[in-house]
Motif scaffolding. Sequence first.
Motif, PDB file in Angstrom:
ATOM      1  N   PHE A 235       0.828  -1.208   0.000  1.00 55.51           N
ATOM      2  CA  PHE A 235       0.000   0.000   0.000  1.00 55.51           C
ATOM      3  C   PHE A 235       0.867   1.264   0.000  1.00 55.51           C
ATOM      4  N   ALA A 236       2.002   1.218   0.716  1.00 57.94           N
ATOM      5  CA  ALA A 236       2.873   2.388   0.792  1.00 57.94           C
ATOM      6  C   ALA A 236       3.472   2.731  -0.570  1.00 57.94           C
ATOM      7  N   ILE A 237       3.862   1.718  -1.334  1.00 53.22           N
ATOM      8  CA  ILE A 237       4.443   1.940  -2.663  1.00 53.22           C
ATOM      9  C   ILE A 237       3.419   2.586  -3.592  1.00 53.22           C
ATOM     10  N   LYS A 238       2.214   2.040  -3.611  1.00 56.00           N
ATOM     11  CA  LYS A 238       1.159   2.600  -4.458  1.00 56.00           C
ATOM     12  C   LYS A 238       0.843   4.038  -4.066  1.00 56.00           C
ATOM     13  N   PHE A 239       0.772   4.283  -2.764  1.00 56.02           N
ATOM     14  CA  PHE A 239       0.484   5.623  -2.252  1.00 56.02           C
ATOM     15  C   PHE A 239       1.578   6.608  -2.658  1.00 56.02           C
ATOM     16  N   PHE A 240       2.842   6.191  -2.529  1.00 53.97           N
ATOM     17  CA  PHE A 240       3.964   7.075  -2.806  1.00 53.97           C
ATOM     18  C   PHE A 240       4.019   7.471  -4.278  1.00 53.97           C
ATOM     19  N   ILE A 241       3.811   6.506  -5.169  1.00 54.55           N
ATOM     20  CA  ILE A 241       3.841   6.800  -6.601  1.00 54.55           C
ATOM     21  C   ILE A 241       2.781   7.838  -6.959  1.00 54.55           C
ATOM     22  N   GLU A 242       1.589   7.691  -6.426  1.00 54.30           N
ATOM     23  CA  GLU A 242       0.517   8.652  -6.705  1.00 54.30           C
ATOM     24  C   GLU A 242       0.843  10.024  -6.130  1.00 54.30           C
ATOM     25  N   MET A 243       1.460  10.057  -4.961  1.00 52.34           N
ATOM     26  CA  MET A 243       1.806  11.327  -4.309  1.00 52.34           C
ATOM     27  C   MET A 243       2.850  12.099  -5.103  1.00 52.34           C
ATOM     28  N   ILE A 244       3.891  11.418  -5.579  1.00 52.07           N
ATOM     29  CA  ILE A 244       4.940  12.156  -6.293  1.00 52.07           C
ATOM     30  C   ILE A 244       4.460  12.608  -7.660  1.00 52.07           C
ATOM     31  N   LYS A 245       3.522  11.857  -8.265  1.00 55.07           N
ATOM     32  CA  LYS A 245       2.951  12.292  -9.533  1.00 55.07           C
ATOM     33  C   LYS A 245       2.231  13.629  -9.360  1.00 55.07           C
ATOM     34  N   LYS A 246       1.510  13.764  -8.248  1.00 56.63           N
ATOM     35  CA  LYS A 246       0.685  14.945  -8.036  1.00 56.63           C
ATOM     36  C   LYS A 246       1.447  16.092  -7.377  1.00 56.63           C
ATOM     37  N   TYR A 247       2.292  15.765  -6.380  1.00 59.79           N
ATOM     38  CA  TYR A 247       2.859  16.811  -5.532  1.00 59.79           C
ATOM     39  C   TYR A 247       4.386  16.892  -5.535  1.00 59.79           C
ATOM     40  N   GLY A 248       5.069  15.930  -6.117  1.00 61.39           N
ATOM     41  CA  GLY A 248       6.524  15.965  -6.077  1.00 61.39           C
ATOM     42  C   GLY A 248       7.056  15.588  -4.703  1.00 61.39           C
ATOM     43  N   PHE A 249       8.237  16.106  -4.362  1.00 62.28           N
ATOM     44  CA  PHE A 249       8.912  15.697  -3.123  1.00 62.28           C
ATOM     45  C   PHE A 249       8.861  16.743  -2.011  1.00 62.28           C
ATOM     46  N   ARG A 250       8.299  17.893  -2.290  1.00 59.97           N
ATOM     47  CA  ARG A 250       8.302  18.973  -1.306  1.00 59.97           C
ATOM     48  C   ARG A 250       7.596  18.575  -0.002  1.00 59.97           C
ATOM     49  N   ILE A 251       6.471  17.875  -0.120  1.00 61.30           N
ATOM     50  CA  ILE A 251       5.708  17.466   1.056  1.00 61.30           C
ATOM     51  C   ILE A 251       6.530  16.551   1.969  1.00 61.30           C
ATOM     52  N   TRP A 252       7.366  15.715   1.343  1.00 64.70           N
ATOM     53  CA  TRP A 252       8.209  14.816   2.140  1.00 64.70           C
ATOM     54  C   TRP A 252       9.356  15.583   2.796  1.00 64.70           C
ATOM     55  N   GLY A 253       9.797  16.650   2.129  1.00 66.80           N
ATOM     56  CA  GLY A 253      10.821  17.500   2.736  1.00 66.80           C
ATOM     57  C   GLY A 253      10.319  18.135   4.019  1.00 66.80           C
ATOM     58  N   TRP A 254       9.106  18.708   3.967  1.00 67.62           N
ATOM     59  CA  TRP A 254       8.530  19.321   5.165  1.00 67.62           C
ATOM     60  C   TRP A 254       8.288  18.281   6.254  1.00 67.62           C
ATOM     61  N   TYR A 255       7.851  17.098   5.848  1.00 68.50           N
ATOM     62  CA  TYR A 255       7.623  16.026   6.823  1.00 68.50           C
ATOM     63  C   TYR A 255       8.919  15.705   7.565  1.00 68.50           C
ATOM     64  N   ARG A 256      10.008  15.532   6.820  1.00 70.94           N
ATOM     65  CA  ARG A 256      11.290  15.207   7.441  1.00 70.94           C
ATOM     66  C   ARG A 256      11.752  16.307   8.395  1.00 70.94           C
ATOM     67  N   ILE A 257      11.588  17.546   7.972  1.00 76.63           N
ATOM     68  CA  ILE A 257      12.031  18.666   8.800  1.00 76.63           C
ATOM     69  C   ILE A 257      11.245  18.720  10.109  1.00 76.63           C
ATOM     70  N   VAL A 258       9.927  18.623  10.016  1.00 80.50           N
ATOM     71  CA  VAL A 258       9.078  18.689  11.214  1.00 80.50           C
ATOM     72  C   VAL A 258       9.372  17.527  12.158  1.00 80.50           C
TER      73      VAL A 258
END
Length: 271
Positions: A235-258
């Motif tokens: 489920f995580a792989i499927k979720f991640f592919i859809e997320m990067i298609k739509k939003y790129g990596f910025r959201i994961w950057g903020w997640y890591r920082i927080v």
Amino acid sequence: MNYLEAIIISIIEGLTEYLPVSSTAHMIFTSSIFGIQEDEFVKMFQVSIQFGAILAVVFLYWKKFFDFSKLNFYIKLATAVLPALVFGYLFDDLIEEIMGDPVPIAIVLILGGIVLLFIDQFFNTPTTFRESEMSIKQAVTIGFWQCLAMMPGTSRSAASIIGGMQQKLNRETAAEFSFFLAVPTMLAVTVYSIFVKKWGEGTAMVKGYEMIFADQQHMILFLMGNIIAFIVSIFAIKFFIEMIKKYGFRIWGWYRIVVGIILLIYFTQFQ
């Protein structure tokens, strides 16, 4: 480690192994926060349940992995994994020592997050849109990028995806090749941890499989952990592919920082 603790760790592994957020960091922090004792079996367990995550990729991309007419695909994986095998073997003891200190891991989590905030801007002119278009040179270069993940907190997924984008792969292709590369990389790590590496100190050192078969509970924990990591990773792989298609990596950057800041405060002020 009891059954509930093993379930929690396995879910964390499955959720984070293929996301650019460092599964190692999340498992270490989870163990500390929940008070899970870091004995030799727990350390080996955290590594060995990556096998379940490996099977998730093979399951989702089985046509890719079992298409034996595409010899070039296997050559790319074999050459790309070599740098990690060599450097991983050389620096295994140092990596294990660093894993015992959560503060530098939290700092690396934050720094990696800052990089991910700008990665889509740095590499925004891709020329490679499918794995079949990749050259062996590109694959090997991505393999060297993957070696950055030997510092706990970096994230193997993040390092290899950034390496792919630096090699002109588009986001989706870079992510998928990162998944493919994870299979031989983590398979080698798992085999080494279970059948080759000796855990413990002095005369009490034993191999991973000896700990697994030491008692029935260890066997159940090992099997259960891999099954859970397998299911959650799908489920995580499927979720991640859809997320990067739509939003790129910025959201994961903020997640890591927080998360990195929270954990840095936690381990410097309350531990």
